[in-house]
Design an enzyme around this catalytic site. Structure first.
Site, PDB file in Angstrom:
ATOM      1  N   HIS A 104      -0.723  -0.378  -9.751  1.00  0.00           N
ATOM      2  CA  HIS A 104      -1.489  -1.305  -8.897  1.00  0.00           C
ATOM      3  C   HIS A 104      -1.976  -2.510  -9.706  1.00  0.00           C
ATOM      4  O   HIS A 104      -3.168  -2.801  -9.766  1.00  0.00           O
ATOM      5  CB  HIS A 104      -2.683  -0.566  -8.258  1.00  0.00           C
ATOM      6  N   ASP A 145       4.493  -0.585  -7.075  1.00  0.00           N
ATOM      7  CA  ASP A 145       3.208  -0.872  -7.715  1.00  0.00           C
ATOM      8  C   ASP A 145       2.124  -0.009  -7.073  1.00  0.00           C
ATOM      9  O   ASP A 145       1.028   0.111  -7.600  1.00  0.00           O
ATOM     10  CB  ASP A 145       2.871  -2.364  -7.544  1.00  0.00           C
ATOM     11  N   ARG A 204       0.851  -1.187   0.000  1.00  0.00           N
ATOM     12  CA  ARG A 204       0.000   0.000   0.000  1.00  0.00           C
ATOM     13  C   ARG A 204       0.886   1.236   0.000  1.00  0.00           C
ATOM     14  O   ARG A 204       1.908   1.273   0.685  1.00  0.00           O
ATOM     15  CB  ARG A 204      -0.910   0.043   1.244  1.00  0.00           C
ATOM     16  N   GLU A 238      -2.050   7.668  -5.427  1.00  0.00           N
ATOM     17  CA  GLU A 238      -2.289   6.937  -6.677  1.00  0.00           C
ATOM     18  C   GLU A 238      -3.756   6.990  -7.084  1.00  0.00           C
ATOM     19  O   GLU A 238      -4.099   6.722  -8.229  1.00  0.00           O
ATOM     20  CB  GLU A 238      -1.862   5.464  -6.526  1.00  0.00           C
TER      21      GLU A 238
HETATM   22  P1  NAI Z   1      -1.948 -11.248   4.993  1.00  0.00           P
HETATM   23  O1  NAI Z   1      -2.966 -10.737   5.975  1.00  0.00           O
HETATM   24  O2  NAI Z   1      -1.956 -12.677   4.602  1.00  0.00           O
HETATM   25  O3  NAI Z   1      -0.468 -10.909   5.552  1.00  0.00           O
HETATM   26  C1  NAI Z   1      -0.118  -9.688   6.127  1.00  0.00           C
HETATM   27  C2  NAI Z   1       1.035  -9.963   7.086  1.00  0.00           C
HETATM   28  O4  NAI Z   1       1.497  -8.706   7.594  1.00  0.00           O
HETATM   29  C3  NAI Z   1       0.615 -10.826   8.297  1.00  0.00           C
HETATM   30  O5  NAI Z   1       1.523 -11.885   8.494  1.00  0.00           O
HETATM   31  C4  NAI Z   1       0.657  -9.833   9.462  1.00  0.00           C
HETATM   32  O6  NAI Z   1       1.005 -10.433  10.718  1.00  0.00           O
HETATM   33  C5  NAI Z   1       1.744  -8.881   8.976  1.00  0.00           C
HETATM   34  N1  NAI Z   1       1.738  -7.615   9.686  1.00  0.00           N
HETATM   35  C6  NAI Z   1       0.698  -6.953  10.228  1.00  0.00           C
HETATM   36  N2  NAI Z   1       1.131  -5.836  10.842  1.00  0.00           N
HETATM   37  C7  NAI Z   1       2.473  -5.800  10.677  1.00  0.00           C
HETATM   38  C8  NAI Z   1       3.491  -4.898  11.076  1.00  0.00           C
HETATM   39  N3  NAI Z   1       3.204  -3.812  11.815  1.00  0.00           N
HETATM   40  N4  NAI Z   1       4.769  -5.163  10.727  1.00  0.00           N
HETATM   41  C9  NAI Z   1       5.078  -6.269  10.016  1.00  0.00           C
HETATM   42  N5  NAI Z   1       4.151  -7.171   9.606  1.00  0.00           N
HETATM   43  C10 NAI Z   1       2.875  -6.937   9.933  1.00  0.00           C
HETATM   44  O7  NAI Z   1      -2.077 -10.292   3.730  1.00  0.00           O
HETATM   45  P2  NAI Z   1      -1.609 -10.595   2.229  1.00  0.00           P
HETATM   46  O8  NAI Z   1      -2.710 -11.273   1.493  1.00  0.00           O
HETATM   47  O9  NAI Z   1      -0.269 -11.211   2.240  1.00  0.00           O
HETATM   48  O10 NAI Z   1      -1.512  -9.107   1.643  1.00  0.00           O
HETATM   49  C11 NAI Z   1      -0.550  -8.179   2.111  1.00  0.00           C
HETATM   50  C12 NAI Z   1      -0.875  -6.817   1.546  1.00  0.00           C
HETATM   51  O11 NAI Z   1      -0.652  -6.830   0.136  1.00  0.00           O
HETATM   52  C13 NAI Z   1      -2.340  -6.369   1.681  1.00  0.00           C
HETATM   53  O12 NAI Z   1      -2.589  -5.790   2.951  1.00  0.00           O
HETATM   54  C14 NAI Z   1      -2.482  -5.377   0.580  1.00  0.00           C
HETATM   55  O13 NAI Z   1      -2.183  -4.108   1.094  1.00  0.00           O
HETATM   56  C15 NAI Z   1      -1.421  -5.774  -0.423  1.00  0.00           C
HETATM   57  N6  NAI Z   1      -1.984  -6.242  -1.708  1.00  0.00           N
HETATM   58  C16 NAI Z   1      -1.565  -5.632  -2.863  1.00  0.00           C
HETATM   59  C17 NAI Z   1      -2.072  -6.034  -4.089  1.00  0.00           C
HETATM   60  C18 NAI Z   1      -1.630  -5.402  -5.384  1.00  0.00           C
HETATM   61  O14 NAI Z   1      -2.282  -5.588  -6.421  1.00  0.00           O
HETATM   62  N7  NAI Z   1      -0.531  -4.671  -5.408  1.00  0.00           N
HETATM   63  C19 NAI Z   1      -3.084  -7.080  -4.183  1.00  0.00           C
HETATM   64  C20 NAI Z   1      -3.399  -7.707  -2.912  1.00  0.00           C
HETATM   65  C21 NAI Z   1      -2.884  -7.268  -1.725  1.00  0.00           C
END
Ligand code: NAI
Length: 331
Positions: free
Chosen positions: A296, A259, A235, A264
């Site tokens: 994105h 990305d 993000r 954005e």
């Molecule tokens: P997820 O919920 O499976 O993993 C997120 C991880 O971040 C978890 O292990 C959590 O414990 C950790 N986390 C939470 N707070 C934290 C902190 N303060 N410091 C370090 N780690 C922390 O989520 P997922 O599916 O892996 O997605 C991650 C992010 O990717 C989403 O939140 C979204 O913002 C982004 N995303 C981007 C996309 C794109 O098209 N560029 C598409 C889908 C998601």
């Protein structure tokens, strides 16, 4: 159930139309209009709306949606930081999302960006098209044997860890909770300070929360190894863009690949080739030779689009039948 699909793109229609016949109870209509407080009233007469990451789901939009009779918001994405959940709860709106569709889609894009900026593919592509076959200035670095620092080892971060391990990298990770699977594949957890100071490639995969807002700012950039490759597919607001630009000017990075970036919102998924950009953020980022920006598109693979369509339609049906999957409901 009558469902209005905002900001529909041709690839959305293709994937949703494919799976719609499995849900005869859903009456789906598409509009290419973006969801904003001004356009929300288009949903009058619909029980549900479908929106993406770039929709304005602030308090005013939610109040209008509630007022015109909408009960269900179907996010066709994983992130929900753009939804004012306090306002959604106050309006009694149920918000559902697609928690995981293809973590590999985003992780593979993150590595594609890292490799592109490392080996300067964006410059090489343009040069060769212009019959310029010089390779001066295109020197990259081997990733094999280097250190990757992965911030957030959830679904996408874990996939990125696997890819980096496959490249022969040592992988350091920082997360508020450890993944046993990551440890099993040889990932070493450490503090953010250690990760920042030891990594040759840093990739962000944590969600945007109050605690992670501007996680990357001048103080944390100063801790990074000189010549680091920095990738953000998570993000935009995880990074203070002005501080990032200052760091790029100070030549701290071998490459920066984004990305996602702050501001954005007006650009994502829009063709603005004839516009003069009001904000200089993108223009300044693009002015640097070692920066690549994509719009994105981390999620944009055929597999991810199919999974998004299937889960979103299943969420709608489950809501109609009163059998929602709790893990898909945003609390
Ligand atoms: P997820 O919920 O499976 O993993 C997120 C991880 O971040 C978890 O292990 C959590 O414990 C950790 N986390 C939470 N707070 C934290 C902190 N303060 N410091 C370090 N780690 C922390 O989520 P997922 O599916 O892996 O997605 C991650 C992010 O990717 C989403 O939140 C979204 O913002 C982004 N995303 C981007 C996309 C794109 O098209 N560029 C598409 C889908 C998601």
């Amino acid at each position: 159930m009558k469902l209005l699909f905002f900001d529909a793109k041709p690839y959305d229609k293709q994937s949703f139309d494919e799976y719609l016949p499995d849900h005869p109870e859903i009456e789906l209509e598409y509009t290419d209009t973006e969801l904003t407080p001004r356009t929300a009233s288009l949903a009058m007469g619909y029980e549900a709306i479908c929106a993406f990451v770039n929709a304005d789901l602030g308090k005013r939009t939610l109040q209008v949606l509630h007022h015109v009779g909408v009960r269900l918001i179907l996010l066709r994405c994983a992130g929900f930081n753009h939804v004012d959940m306090e306002a959604a709860r106050a309006c009694g709106l149920c918000v559902m999302r697609v928690p995981g569709y293809s973590p590999e889609a985003v992780a593979e894009h993150a590595m594609a960006l890292a490799m592109a900026v490392n080996r300067k593919l964006h410059k090489a592509y343009v040069r060769v098209r212009e019959n310029n076959f010089s390779v001066s200035g295109l020197t990259g670095r081997d990733l094999c044997g280097k250190v990757a620092g992965i911030v957030g080892t959830g679904k996408i971060g874990l996939s990125m860890c696997r890819i980096c391990r496959g490249f022969g990298m040592r992988v350091l990770a920082y997360d508020v909770r450890e993944s046993s699977e990551a440890v099993r594949i040889g990932v070493e957890y450490c503090s953010l300070d250690v990760l920042l100071s030891q990594s040759d490639l840093i990739s962000l995969h944590c969600p945007l929360t109050e605690g992670t807002h501007h996680l990357i700012r001048s103080e944390t950039i100063a801790q990074m190894k000189p010549g680091v490759i920095f990738v953000n597919t998570s993000r935009g607001a995880l990074v203070d863009t002005e501080d990032l630009i200052a760091g790029i000017r100070e030549r701290r990075f071998h490459g920066v690949a984004l990305d996602v970036y702050e501001e954005e919102g007006d650009n994502v998924f829009e063709n603005r080739e004839d516009d003069i950009l009001a904000s200089s953020v993108v223009a300044r980022l693009l002015s640097f030779p070692n920066v690549i920006v994509t719009s994105h598109q981390g999620f944009l693979t055929a597999e991810a689009l199919s999974a998004i369509a299937q889960t979103t339609l299943a969420n709608a049906s489950a809501y109609a039948e009163g059998t929602v999957l709790e893990e898909n409901v945003v609390k």
